[in-house]
Scaffold this motif. Structure first.
Motif, PDB file in Angstrom:
ATOM      1  N   VAL A   7       0.831  -1.132  -0.185  1.00  0.00           N
ATOM      2  CA  VAL A   7       0.042   0.099   0.002  1.00  0.00           C
ATOM      3  C   VAL A   7       0.789   1.231  -0.158  1.00  0.00           C
ATOM      4  O   VAL A   7       2.013   1.095   0.599  1.00  0.00           O
ATOM      5  CB  VAL A   7      -0.868  -0.056   1.250  1.00  0.00           C
ATOM      6  CG1 VAL A   7      -1.975  -1.153   1.238  1.00  0.00           C
ATOM      7  CG2 VAL A   7      -0.482   0.103   2.403  1.00  0.00           C
ATOM      8  N   VAL A   9       0.939   4.994   1.275  1.00  0.00           N
ATOM      9  CA  VAL A   9       0.218   6.026   2.397  1.00  0.00           C
ATOM     10  C   VAL A   9       0.741   7.529   2.182  1.00  0.00           C
ATOM     11  O   VAL A   9       2.071   7.621   1.900  1.00  0.00           O
ATOM     12  CB  VAL A   9       0.822   5.434   3.755  1.00  0.00           C
ATOM     13  CG1 VAL A   9       0.164   6.626   4.695  1.00  0.00           C
ATOM     14  CG2 VAL A   9       0.659   4.010   4.047  1.00  0.00           C
ATOM     15  N   ASN A  11       0.897  11.313   2.767  1.00  0.00           N
ATOM     16  CA  ASN A  11       0.985  12.245   3.760  1.00  0.00           C
ATOM     17  C   ASN A  11       0.749  13.536   3.411  1.00  0.00           C
ATOM     18  O   ASN A  11       1.647  14.020   2.208  1.00  0.00           O
ATOM     19  CB  ASN A  11       2.262  11.972   4.578  1.00  0.00           C
ATOM     20  CG  ASN A  11       2.232  10.686   5.405  1.00  0.00           C
ATOM     21  OD1 ASN A  11       1.357  10.606   6.405  1.00  0.00           O
ATOM     22  ND2 ASN A  11       2.506   9.697   4.780  1.00  0.00           N
ATOM     23  N   THR A  16      -1.068  15.833   8.034  1.00  0.00           N
ATOM     24  CA  THR A  16      -2.185  14.950   8.022  1.00  0.00           C
ATOM     25  C   THR A  16      -1.931  13.778   7.332  1.00  0.00           C
ATOM     26  O   THR A  16      -1.245  13.979   6.074  1.00  0.00           O
ATOM     27  CB  THR A  16      -3.556  15.582   8.057  1.00  0.00           C
ATOM     28  OG1 THR A  16      -3.818  16.177   6.582  1.00  0.00           O
ATOM     29  CG2 THR A  16      -3.829  16.721   8.700  1.00  0.00           C
ATOM     30  N   GLU A  17      -2.420  12.643   7.893  1.00  0.00           N
ATOM     31  CA  GLU A  17      -1.946  11.427   6.972  1.00  0.00           C
ATOM     32  C   GLU A  17      -3.269  11.368   6.055  1.00  0.00           C
ATOM     33  O   GLU A  17      -4.530  11.581   6.319  1.00  0.00           O
ATOM     34  CB  GLU A  17      -2.038  10.378   7.566  1.00  0.00           C
ATOM     35  CG  GLU A  17      -1.801   9.047   6.984  1.00  0.00           C
ATOM     36  CD  GLU A  17      -1.830   7.795   7.872  1.00  0.00           C
ATOM     37  OE1 GLU A  17      -2.392   6.733   7.855  1.00  0.00           O
ATOM     38  OE2 GLU A  17      -0.648   7.616   8.862  1.00  0.00           O
ATOM     39  N   GLY A  18      -3.025  11.076   4.598  1.00  0.00           N
ATOM     40  CA  GLY A  18      -4.137  11.024   3.494  1.00  0.00           C
ATOM     41  C   GLY A  18      -4.662   9.545   3.600  1.00  0.00           C
ATOM     42  O   GLY A  18      -4.397   8.716   4.184  1.00  0.00           O
ATOM     43  N   PRO A  19      -5.189   9.253   2.582  1.00  0.00           N
ATOM     44  CA  PRO A  19      -5.715   7.876   2.141  1.00  0.00           C
ATOM     45  C   PRO A  19      -4.286   6.974   1.936  1.00  0.00           C
ATOM     46  O   PRO A  19      -3.558   7.222   1.564  1.00  0.00           O
ATOM     47  CB  PRO A  19      -6.267   8.164   0.756  1.00  0.00           C
ATOM     48  CG  PRO A  19      -5.730   9.135   0.179  1.00  0.00           C
ATOM     49  CD  PRO A  19      -5.443  10.185   1.121  1.00  0.00           C
ATOM     50  N   THR A  20      -4.878   5.453   2.146  1.00  0.00           N
ATOM     51  CA  THR A  20      -3.990   4.438   1.808  1.00  0.00           C
ATOM     52  C   THR A  20      -4.491   3.853   0.470  1.00  0.00           C
ATOM     53  O   THR A  20      -5.684   3.418   0.492  1.00  0.00           O
ATOM     54  CB  THR A  20      -3.873   3.580   3.176  1.00  0.00           C
ATOM     55  OG1 THR A  20      -3.760   4.192   4.122  1.00  0.00           O
ATOM     56  CG2 THR A  20      -3.171   2.354   2.796  1.00  0.00           C
ATOM     57  N   VAL A  21      -3.462   3.617  -0.408  1.00  0.00           N
ATOM     58  CA  VAL A  21      -3.984   3.228  -1.769  1.00  0.00           C
ATOM     59  C   VAL A  21      -3.539   1.947  -1.946  1.00  0.00           C
ATOM     60  O   VAL A  21      -2.145   1.412  -1.757  1.00  0.00           O
ATOM     61  CB  VAL A  21      -3.264   4.239  -2.903  1.00  0.00           C
ATOM     62  CG1 VAL A  21      -3.699   3.869  -4.107  1.00  0.00           C
ATOM     63  CG2 VAL A  21      -3.727   5.581  -2.416  1.00  0.00           C
ATOM     64  N   TRP A  50      -2.112  11.902  -8.213  1.00  0.00           N
ATOM     65  CA  TRP A  50      -2.567  12.756  -7.051  1.00  0.00           C
ATOM     66  C   TRP A  50      -2.553  14.264  -7.558  1.00  0.00           C
ATOM     67  O   TRP A  50      -3.543  14.904  -7.227  1.00  0.00           O
ATOM     68  CB  TRP A  50      -1.667  12.795  -5.797  1.00  0.00           C
ATOM     69  CG  TRP A  50      -2.237  13.631  -4.701  1.00  0.00           C
ATOM     70  CD1 TRP A  50      -2.014  14.956  -4.210  1.00  0.00           C
ATOM     71  CD2 TRP A  50      -3.548  13.423  -4.022  1.00  0.00           C
ATOM     72  NE1 TRP A  50      -2.762  15.527  -3.189  1.00  0.00           N
ATOM     73  CE2 TRP A  50      -3.911  14.390  -3.139  1.00  0.00           C
ATOM     74  CE3 TRP A  50      -4.580  12.296  -4.088  1.00  0.00           C
ATOM     75  CZ2 TRP A  50      -4.892  14.540  -2.320  1.00  0.00           C
ATOM     76  CZ3 TRP A  50      -5.493  12.425  -3.063  1.00  0.00           C
ATOM     77  CH2 TRP A  50      -5.940  13.728  -2.320  1.00  0.00           C
ATOM     78  N   TYR A  53      -5.593  14.529  -9.789  1.00  0.00           N
ATOM     79  CA  TYR A  53      -6.677  14.393  -8.885  1.00  0.00           C
ATOM     80  C   TYR A  53      -6.883  15.850  -8.441  1.00  0.00           C
ATOM     81  O   TYR A  53      -8.280  16.459  -8.607  1.00  0.00           O
ATOM     82  CB  TYR A  53      -6.725  13.253  -7.835  1.00  0.00           C
ATOM     83  CG  TYR A  53      -7.767  13.781  -6.889  1.00  0.00           C
ATOM     84  CD1 TYR A  53      -8.951  12.968  -7.110  1.00  0.00           C
ATOM     85  CD2 TYR A  53      -7.305  14.379  -5.647  1.00  0.00           C
ATOM     86  CE1 TYR A  53     -10.063  13.354  -6.039  1.00  0.00           C
ATOM     87  CE2 TYR A  53      -8.342  14.492  -4.934  1.00  0.00           C
ATOM     88  CZ  TYR A  53      -9.796  14.006  -5.005  1.00  0.00           C
ATOM     89  OH  TYR A  53     -10.564  14.225  -4.059  1.00  0.00           O
ATOM     90  N   ASP A  59      -9.536  19.887  -5.429  1.00  0.00           N
ATOM     91  CA  ASP A  59      -9.150  19.470  -3.921  1.00  0.00           C
ATOM     92  C   ASP A  59      -7.772  19.645  -3.665  1.00  0.00           C
ATOM     93  O   ASP A  59      -6.932  18.574  -3.837  1.00  0.00           O
ATOM     94  CB  ASP A  59      -9.791  17.950  -3.713  1.00  0.00           C
ATOM     95  CG  ASP A  59      -9.308  17.451  -2.340  1.00  0.00           C
ATOM     96  OD1 ASP A  59      -9.035  18.369  -1.446  1.00  0.00           O
ATOM     97  OD2 ASP A  59      -9.703  16.229  -1.828  1.00  0.00           O
TER      98      ASP A  59
END
Length: 77
Positions: A7, A9, A11, A16-21, A50, A53, A59
């Protein structure tokens, strides 16, 4: 048989920690860990995705870094 999920991860620059892909599945921890330690190509791809995105959605949350790690998959998944 144990399987391991590689995965990414994410950051964010604000701390803050973002999504886990989820990236890929491996039959051994050793092979997953090797890819996690040498997966610069994956980090570059995820970073590019990212950025796309952020452009597409508005965003805007810049990344500070992307980590790769392995997690053991639950039995039956």
């Amino acid at each position: 048989m144990e399987t391991w999920l590689l995965v990414a991860v994410l950051n964010f620059a604000n701390g803050t920690e973002g999504p886990t892909v989820p990236i890929d599945i491996f039959n051994s921890y050793e092979s997953c860990d090797y890819k996690a330690r040498t997966g610069w190509d994956i980090v570059e791809r995820v970073h590019g995705e990212w950025n796309a995105y952020m452009e597409d959605t508005g965003d805007i949350r810049p990344l500070s870094h992307i980590g790769l790690t392995c997690i053991k998959e639950a039995e039956g998944t």
